[in-house]
Write a protein that holds these residues in place. Structure first.
Motif, PDB file in Angstrom:
ATOM      1  N   ALA A 121      -6.240  24.269  11.890  1.00  0.00           N
ATOM      2  CA  ALA A 121      -7.656  24.698  12.327  1.00  0.00           C
ATOM      3  C   ALA A 121      -8.627  23.504  11.824  1.00  0.00           C
ATOM      4  O   ALA A 121      -9.736  23.612  12.233  1.00  0.00           O
ATOM      5  CB  ALA A 121      -8.111  25.967  11.401  1.00  0.00           C
ATOM      6  N   GLY A 122      -8.272  22.235  11.177  1.00  0.00           N
ATOM      7  CA  GLY A 122      -8.939  21.359  10.899  1.00  0.00           C
ATOM      8  C   GLY A 122      -9.994  21.450   9.733  1.00  0.00           C
ATOM      9  O   GLY A 122     -11.122  20.792   9.725  1.00  0.00           O
ATOM     10  N   LEU A 123      -9.994  22.346   8.978  1.00  0.00           N
ATOM     11  CA  LEU A 123     -11.011  22.732   7.761  1.00  0.00           C
ATOM     12  C   LEU A 123     -10.264  22.311   6.645  1.00  0.00           C
ATOM     13  O   LEU A 123      -9.380  22.810   5.826  1.00  0.00           O
ATOM     14  CB  LEU A 123     -11.246  24.459   7.681  1.00  0.00           C
ATOM     15  CG  LEU A 123     -11.470  24.955   9.059  1.00  0.00           C
ATOM     16  CD1 LEU A 123     -11.095  26.420   8.598  1.00  0.00           C
ATOM     17  CD2 LEU A 123     -13.010  24.864   9.305  1.00  0.00           C
ATOM     18  N   ILE A 124     -11.010  21.157   6.121  1.00  0.00           N
ATOM     19  CA  ILE A 124     -10.337  20.542   5.036  1.00  0.00           C
ATOM     20  C   ILE A 124     -10.834  21.348   3.621  1.00  0.00           C
ATOM     21  O   ILE A 124     -11.863  21.755   3.536  1.00  0.00           O
ATOM     22  CB  ILE A 124     -11.094  19.203   4.650  1.00  0.00           C
ATOM     23  CG1 ILE A 124     -10.878  18.367   5.938  1.00  0.00           C
ATOM     24  CG2 ILE A 124     -10.643  18.546   3.423  1.00  0.00           C
ATOM     25  CD1 ILE A 124     -11.656  17.062   5.776  1.00  0.00           C
ATOM     26  N   SER A 125      -9.846  21.725   2.831  1.00  0.00           N
ATOM     27  CA  SER A 125      -9.940  22.711   1.704  1.00  0.00           C
ATOM     28  C   SER A 125      -9.453  21.717   0.536  1.00  0.00           C
ATOM     29  O   SER A 125      -8.424  21.586   0.342  1.00  0.00           O
ATOM     30  CB  SER A 125      -9.279  23.938   1.876  1.00  0.00           C
ATOM     31  OG  SER A 125      -9.304  24.612   0.661  1.00  0.00           O
ATOM     32  N   ILE A 126     -10.569  21.524  -0.411  1.00  0.00           N
ATOM     33  CA  ILE A 126     -10.267  20.838  -1.654  1.00  0.00           C
ATOM     34  C   ILE A 126     -10.328  21.770  -2.632  1.00  0.00           C
ATOM     35  O   ILE A 126     -10.626  21.859  -3.981  1.00  0.00           O
ATOM     36  CB  ILE A 126     -11.294  19.594  -2.037  1.00  0.00           C
ATOM     37  CG1 ILE A 126     -11.519  18.614  -0.782  1.00  0.00           C
ATOM     38  CG2 ILE A 126     -10.660  18.759  -3.020  1.00  0.00           C
ATOM     39  CD1 ILE A 126     -12.208  17.396  -1.109  1.00  0.00           C
ATOM     40  N   GLY A 127     -10.122  23.121  -2.502  1.00  0.00           N
ATOM     41  CA  GLY A 127     -10.211  24.098  -3.553  1.00  0.00           C
ATOM     42  C   GLY A 127      -8.866  25.103  -3.231  1.00  0.00           C
ATOM     43  O   GLY A 127      -9.125  26.084  -3.673  1.00  0.00           O
ATOM     44  N   HIS A 128      -7.820  24.343  -2.833  1.00  0.00           N
ATOM     45  CA  HIS A 128      -6.815  25.367  -2.534  1.00  0.00           C
ATOM     46  C   HIS A 128      -5.949  25.980  -3.805  1.00  0.00           C
ATOM     47  O   HIS A 128      -5.531  27.253  -3.966  1.00  0.00           O
ATOM     48  CB  HIS A 128      -5.532  24.777  -1.802  1.00  0.00           C
ATOM     49  CG  HIS A 128      -4.618  25.574  -0.964  1.00  0.00           C
ATOM     50  ND1 HIS A 128      -5.271  26.626   0.165  1.00  0.00           N
ATOM     51  CD2 HIS A 128      -3.410  25.944  -0.943  1.00  0.00           C
ATOM     52  CE1 HIS A 128      -4.178  27.109   0.371  1.00  0.00           C
ATOM     53  NE2 HIS A 128      -3.036  26.971  -0.116  1.00  0.00           N
TER      54      HIS A 128
END
Lengths: 298, 364
Positions: free
Chosen positions: B76-83
């Protein structure tokens, strides 16, 4: 009670101006190349350690070593851009973000290889030890000089951007890369210069922080993450925004830890409040206080 | 469809259904089945030591988490730096049960699949909530929004007395049909448990990507305005991608809690979030099997660096702490080198290998 308030106000401004100087590095890079340099904290730490090594180990007077370290990080940051980011121009955002994250890790590793990785260092005292006090409110000389240098630097940077030819070409690149290219501006050179300028400001920030709080790698590189909320609050591409947001954030943190911690069963609010503000800002004013509107809603 | 259902000799698809098959040929299916059987059998034939079993368990758990991250970031191309915070939500859901009803309550020890599922839903809930800013934000701003969720999560856990301010909260050993899982077979048991869950989730995702919703994700990643124009709902798709990522992360968190028999905040720090992102990238963003390659590669690298620095420490006189230096250095180098020279990750090597073997002895 009143003097406590003013004491918090003063230390908020001191912390805030350091934030502003650190945030400047982010803004300089983002403004020209649309890259958010997550490794900025490491560059700040590097600048601080170079200053320390030059002053204490090589026994160079502090002012000269301060400038020397600024020049060294100028070229260091430029080469970082040259080696790692030059070939990523035009790649998707995630690649660029991840490269700066990887860079952060690499710089971490390199700094851990030096003696600076694990121990605490503190600069020798350069200024009179007795703080200036005024009606129960006191400021140390180091803090005062730090704040003055910060504001001088920020003024110099904004002058540079407004008036000088290179500054104007950097602004042109940030506005429209294609148009800038077509009038003969070398876009890669501008990117390199932006990184170099950011490295320069990072070294200055590192030197000032090192003088005020002492040198510890953990606190210094945590700075890189702490400054995110500041940059977003001010707007990612505004120098004035960085200054204003830096001081606002510094004040909020100091007042939060001064008035909230210990009451209501709270502790460490200064650490989390910036991020809560960041979320609120992102939801209601995503481009920050002074940033350019470029968020699109889908 | 070609007459030969064992080997492909070209594109002979006559319907979309044929093209969307999970396994192109019978050979693929058989090969995959043999691989699965091997995965289940090998620990019985070559029983590994607990140390290595723990590493393998860790790889599988990371694969579950990265599977989720790959949905959000890769598809989906959503960068998540909180996984890691979502993984933490899952783990702390288990810890929440352990705190309220006692860490050896029947619910935790006997009904552990239910706890894992509930943790997954908790993760999905938080994922959807954190995904809400995705309705307005894109790219960098969204990445920073997830980063702030990571920070807020860490602070909340560190600050709450209920969660022992981030100190380890114990969780009891679980029961299986044969009674309590003993210390000796703990890691082996969880190997099988995680493997089964991973295979189920893997098939779930594989099938999801063949549906309308899966194609929505990719469409939104590639161009959300075009997707909007084609009648998809980009906002909803983004929130739902985050929820799915959160679900996977929650499951991974509960598995982590059970494997380590305790939950502590240090396993869910910002550094872990970055590690998950690195795994997704090294494995290959936007590919399903990249989610398995990445964790394996990064964890192996970790183990390798640890062994190297142990060896170097025994050869060199103890001068500096090599492990603390080499870990971030090698980790960063791997990320940067992959991004610079193989942005499509290990999955691309696998693809090249596959197409080579498929076409052999011909070049193309």
């Amino acid at each position: 009670m009143m003097s406590y308030f003013f004491q918090l106000l003063i230390s908020g401004i001191v912390v805030g101006s350091i934030y502003a100087l650190s945030a400047l590095g982010f803004v300089l890079i983002y403004k020209s190349s649309r890259v958010l340099n997550i490794a900025h904290g490491q560059i700040i730490a590097g600048g601080a350690f170079i200053t320390y090594a030059l002053t204490v180990w090589a026994d160079i007077p502090i002012y000269i070593s301060f400038f020397l370290s600024m020049i060294i990080t100028f070229f260091l940051a430029m080469s970082v851009e040259r080696i790692f980011l030059r070939r990523l121009i035009g790649e998707p955002v995630i690649s660029v973000i991840m490269v700066t994250i990887g860079l952060m890790s690499i710089l971490d590793g390199i700094i851990y290889l030096t003696p600076f990785g694990s121990e605490n260092f503190s600069f020798p005292v350069f200024f009179p030890k007795t703080p200036i006090s005024f009606g129960g409110v006191s400021v140390s000389w180091t803090q005062l000089v730090g704040v003055i240098i910060t504001f001088l630097l920020i003024a110099a940077f904004s002058w540079f951007f407004k008036k000088s030819t290179i500054g104007i070409s950097m602004r042109a690149v940030s506005d429209d890369q294609l148009a800038a290219m077509s009038v003969g501006i070398s876009v890669p050179k501008v990117f390199g210069l932006a990184w170099a300028a950011a490295g320069l400001s990072a070294a200055a920030a590192g030197g000032i922080i090192g003088n005020i709080t002492g040198l510890n790698f953990d606190t210094l590189h945590a700075f890189g993450i702490t400054v995110f909320p500041v940059v977003i609050l001010g707007g990612l591409d505004s120098i004035i925004g960085a200054v204003a947001a830096g001081i606002i954030m510094g004040l909020i943190q100091q007042f939060a830890s001064g008035y909230l911690d210990g009451h209501f069963g709270l502790s460490g609010t200064a650490e989390v409040l910036p991020y809560i503000i960041l979320l609120v800002i992102l939801l209601f004013k995503p481009h920050g206080l002074f940033g350019i509107h470029e968020i699109e809603r889908v | 469809m070609a007459s030969n259902r064992w080997l492909t000799t070209g594109n002979y698809f006559t319907s979309y259904k044929q093209e969307q098959r999970i396994f192109l040929t019978h050979l693929d299916r058989t090969g995959f089945l043999i691989f699965l059987i091997l995965l289940f059998v090998w620990p019985l034939v070559f029983p590994p030591s607990n140390k290595y079993m723990l590493v393998i368990d860790n790889i599988l758990i990371a694969a579950v988490a990265v599977l989720g991250l790959n949905i959000a970031t890769g598809f989906a191309g959503l960068i998540s730096i909180g996984h890691a915070a979502f993984v933490g939500v899952g783990a702390y859901t288990a810890a929440f049960f352990a705190k309220t009803i006692g860490d050896s309550h029947v619910f935790l020890t006997h009904a552990w699949p239910l706890v894992i599922l509930l943790s997954g839903f908790a993760g999905a809930f938080f994922g959807a909530v954190v995904g809400l800013p995705a309705l307005r934000l894109k790219h960098l701003y969204l990445a920073i929004a997830t980063l702030s969720f990571q920070m807020i999560f860490t602070w909340t856990i560190n600050f709450m007395d209920f969660f022992d301010q981030g100190q380890t909260i114990p969780i009891a050993r679980v029961f299986w049909f044969t009674g309590e899982v003993s210390r000796k077979e703990h890691y082996l048991f969880w190997y099988y448990a995680i493997l089964v869950i991973l295979i189920l989730l893997g098939f779930m995702i594989r099938n999801l990507l063949r549906t309308r919703y899966g194609r929505c994700l990719v469409a939104v990643r590639d161009n959300d305005r075009a997707a909007d124009a084609m009648g998809m709902h980009p906002g909803l798709t983004k929130v739902y991608a985050f929820a799915l990522a959160g679900f996977m992360a929650g499951v991974a968190g509960a598995l982590h809690a059970y494997l380590y028999r305790g939950v502590g905040i240090e396993s869910f720090s910002l550094h872990e979030s970055i590690t998950y992102l690195a795994m997704a990238i090294v494995g290959g963003l936007g590919t399903l099997h990249g989610s398995f390659w990445g964790p394996a590669a990064i964890k192996m690298l970790d183990l390798f660096v640890e062994n190297i620095s142990e060896y170097a420490g025994s050869v060199l006189p103890a001068t500096m702490n090599l492990t603390t230096a080499l870990r971030p250095l090698s980790f960063g180098l791997v990320i940067v080198l992959f991004l610079m020279f193989e942005p499509r990750g290990i999955a691309n090597w696998w693809r090249i290998f596959r197409s080579y073997t498929r076409l052999w002895p011909f070049r193309y």
